[in-house]
Design an enzyme around this catalytic site. Structure first.
Site, PDB file in Angstrom:
ATOM      1  N   ASN A 186      28.201   5.902  14.056  1.00 37.85           N
ATOM      2  CA  ASN A 186      26.903   5.258  14.282  1.00 37.85           C
ATOM      3  C   ASN A 186      26.568   4.444  13.046  1.00 37.85           C
ATOM      4  OD1 ASN A 186      25.882   6.504  16.923  1.00 37.85           O
ATOM      5  ND2 ASN A 186      26.654   8.249  15.737  1.00 37.85           N
ATOM      6  N   GLU A 187      26.909   3.169  13.144  1.00 38.40           N
ATOM      7  CA  GLU A 187      26.766   2.280  11.996  1.00 38.40           C
ATOM      8  C   GLU A 187      25.318   1.822  11.849  1.00 38.40           C
ATOM      9  OE1 GLU A 187      29.029   2.092   9.978  1.00 38.40           O
ATOM     10  OE2 GLU A 187      31.012   1.726  10.809  1.00 38.40           O
ATOM     11  N   PRO A 188      24.973   1.179  10.717  1.00 43.51           N
ATOM     12  CA  PRO A 188      23.616   0.669  10.545  1.00 43.51           C
ATOM     13  C   PRO A 188      23.175  -0.125  11.777  1.00 43.51           C
ATOM     14  CG  PRO A 188      24.840   0.380   8.539  1.00 43.51           C
ATOM     15  CD  PRO A 188      25.813   0.921   9.538  1.00 43.51           C
ATOM     16  N   SER A 231      22.119   1.529  14.464  1.00 42.74           N
ATOM     17  CA  SER A 231      22.206   2.457  15.614  1.00 42.74           C
ATOM     18  C   SER A 231      20.822   2.987  15.945  1.00 42.74           C
ATOM     19  CB  SER A 231      23.116   3.634  15.287  1.00 42.74           C
ATOM     20  OG  SER A 231      24.418   3.185  15.092  1.00 42.74           O
TER      21      SER A 231
END
Ligand code: F6R
Length: 637
Positions: A161-163, A165
């Site tokens: 869950n990258e920036p 998300s």
């Protein structure tokens, strides 16, 4: 009470538990998992684990395997869900998380195969949405996750869950952040081999777990950990969402925790035990915060910035300012081997003997010039007997086409040689064959590895010659722990320590310089440093060892904090230029090195930037302005 077990400070919005080393933290969490499994077994129930991959949880899995073998811990009642998988990627690819989980855990325990769930990176694009929904539903069907293990990426990701998300995100396909792709290059060798996407459980899926443990080790994680624990809740640092999880704990080694306020600015937290080092740190912090040189700080500045405790009497700031200023001033010297015939009371290194025997240890065949090239040049210029010891061959950090180029050179040599035996041509043929058969990310054959090692050896020899280190003083130790052909190395062995000890015994140095990356628990630099510590321990009964100072420089990636620096070697613009030329001798690492790490700049650029940043910091604190400074810490062994 130590700083490690102080209660939660007002800045920490997530409970943390700090450990001296990753090993202790991993055993702690493995025990929690084993307890859950056994309690559920006693009741005839299942235990559901959410698992992570990457470097962080490896010792947890090792410990669980040990418990299975030695303490009868059975996994028959365990169901697992892994957080994520690269997409697209086949499960039998050595970089896949399916492969990882089998290799590091499942193949060694008695978990029923049907209880294992790891997202599959080969599901077709038409089926992937349904597949993700089914994965999520399956977690709910078994009653949700009891214990969820998480690592944290430098982007602040949990799972993938990258920036950006969303809090309500569920299992889905996501695009990887460029920083994550660059970190994954370690496993995939080339950036273009890293899949651009991944399947990951969402933030909401993670939130459903009844207990969450996030693990983080080493200095590289310190910044993002402090943002997640002490910063605002933001989708830009997805791990910060965990501030709202009702049952979460961050397990950190002390280096991953070092950017927390309890370490960085304990005077702001209310738990502050003053000592000389902390006073120095506080004064430097205040000077930086207010943008004022140290000698201009006033009583009022201290009092208005939570440092009133340091000013017991009116005007005491003057005395404190001078004391700290002098300490910093005394770190600066243009004589890294000591200044002959000078009063050395306030100098970092002794004046005698005037000509010292010195060993510069370099973990890879370029750390010496990158991290302390200016100092190395000065040591030689000032007449010391300087030895350079390259601890590992560095052979995995050479591109295949460079190996091919050198194999071709060998073939051309043969063709020019009238008495040719065909031997070199055979080497060339073998290299061409091995490289053409090599699959993406696969290890090199012995011959290719040895050519790559020789390329780096030649470059290091050239750099030493440029620095005028005598040929007979250049040592290639080829420590065996490194020689796996892959990124994953063996543990430090007796052989490694003995090789280092033999050289130290032979030279009997007055000074040793070594890469002091104490804070990256699993890196090659730390293993190389441990070998030096081990060697010095084995030599402690030698009479000459008491006269040997150990100076630590930092590797290519970071610098010491100013308050830690004990010897600062100023560099003139000419010194900087000369150092750059020495780094240029490492041609295989120029432009784009195989392992660029977290930074896309070339090594010489990073080195110059780092040296000039240190110089600017000294300048801002009110000390002399230099073009660059190389920094060292003295280690008491
Ligand atoms: C892995 C995962 C990632 C990693 C994170 C840290 O399953 O979900 O979030 O936990 O990238 O990776 P390491 O542990 O290699 O630093």
């Amino acid at each position: 009470m130590t700083i490690l077990d102080q209660p939660q400070t007002k800045f920490e919005k997530i409970p943390i538990k700090l450990f001296d080393a990753p090993n202790d933290a991993s055993h702690h969490v493995a025990k929690k998992i084993a307890k859950l499994i056994r309690e559920r077994q006693a009741k005839g129930q299942k235990a559901v684990l959410g698992l992570a991959t990457g470097a962080t949880p490896l010792e947890v899995y090792e410990e669980l395997i040990r418990m299975h073998r030695e303490e009868d811990l059975s996994f028959q009642n365990v169901i697992t869900f892994n957080l994520d998988e690269y997409y697209p990627l086949a499960p039998d690819s050595p970089q896949s998380y399916n492969f990882y989980m089998d290799h590091y855990l499942f193949d060694h325990i008695d978990i029923p195969k049907e209880n294992i769930n790891v997202p599959l990176g080969t599901v077709s694009s038409e089926e992937i949405s349904q597949y993700c929904e089914d994965y999520e539903a399956k977690i709910d069907e078994v009653g949700g996750i009891d214990i969820q293990l998480l690592g944290i990426g430098r982007t602040g990701h949990i799972g993938f869950n990258e920036p950006g998300s969303h809090l309500h995100s569920q299992t889905r396909v996501v695009k990887l952040d460029p920083l994550t792709i660059s970190d994954a290059t370690r496993e995939f060798i080339k950036e273009e081999y890293v899949p651009r996407m991944a399947i990951t459980m969402g933030i909401k899926s993670i939130f459903k777990a009844r207990k969450v443990y996030l693990l983080a080790w080493g200095e590289k994680k310190a910044k993002v950990v402090s943002q997640a624990v002490e910063g605002e809740i933001t989708g830009e640092i997805p791990a910060s969402y965990l501030q709202n999880h009702p049952n979460v704990k961050f397990l950190l080694d002390k280096w991953a925790g070092q950017h927390l306020s309890r370490f960085k600015t304990p005077w702001l937290t209310g738990f502050c035990e003053w000592d000389d080092f902390l006073r120095k740190r506080a004064v430097i912090w205040l000077s930086m915060k207010l943008g004022k040189p140290i000698l201009k700080l006033t009583d009022r500045d201290y009092k208005e910035n939570d440092l009133g405790e340091l000013i017991p009497l009116p005007n005491y700031s003057q005395q404190l300012n001078v004391e700290i200023f002098d300490q910093l001033q005394h770190t600066i010297t243009g004589w890294p081997g000591g200044k002959p015939d000078a009063d050395d009371t306030n100098r970092p290194e002794r004046a005698t003997p005037a000509k010292k025997r010195v060993i510069v240890f370099s973990p890879h065949p370029d750390d010496d010039v990158i991290s302390m090239g200016g100092t190395l040049l000065k040591l030689v210029e000032q007449g010391h007997d300087v030895h350079v010891a390259y601890q590992t061959s560095g052979n995995i950090a050479v591109f295949d086409d460079d190996a091919m180029r050198f194999a071709e050179f060998v073939k051309f040599l043969e063709l020019k040689d009238a008495k040719s035996t065909g031997h070199y041509e055979e080497i060339h043929r073998q290299v061409v064959e091995d490289l053409s058969k090599k699959k993406q990310g696969e290890k090199d054959s012995d011959i290719v590895r040895s050519i790559k090692g020789l390329i780096r050896r030649g470059e290091a020899t050239a750099a030493c010659r440029f620095c005028e280190v005598k040929d007979e003083n250049v040592h290639f130790l080829n420590m065996p722990f490194y020689e796996t052909g892959g990124v994953q190395k063996k543990g430090l062995g007796e052989d490694d320590i003995r090789i280092v000890a033999d050289l130290i015994q032979k030279v009997q140095p007055h000074q040793i310089f070594a890469a002091g990356d104490l804070r990256d628990p699993h890196g090659t630099h730390k293993v190389c440093l441990d070998a030096i510590f081990g060697a010095l321990k084995s030599l402690k009964s030698e009479s000459w060892i008491k006269d040997c100072n150990l100076w630590l420089y930092r590797g290519a990636w970071q610098e010491w904090d100013v308050e830690e620096i004990e010897m600062a070697i100023p560099l003139s613009p000419m010194d900087v230029m000369k150092k750059r030329k020495a780094i240029f001798k490492h041609q295989s690492q120029k432009d784009h090195p195989v392992f660029p790490g977290e930074d896309n700049r070339e090594f010489w650029q990073r080195a110059e930037e780092r040296n000039s940043t240190t110089a600017k910091l000294y300048d801002r604190l009110g000390l002399t302005e230099y073009e660059g400074i190389e920094a060292f810490v003295k280690y008491n062994y």
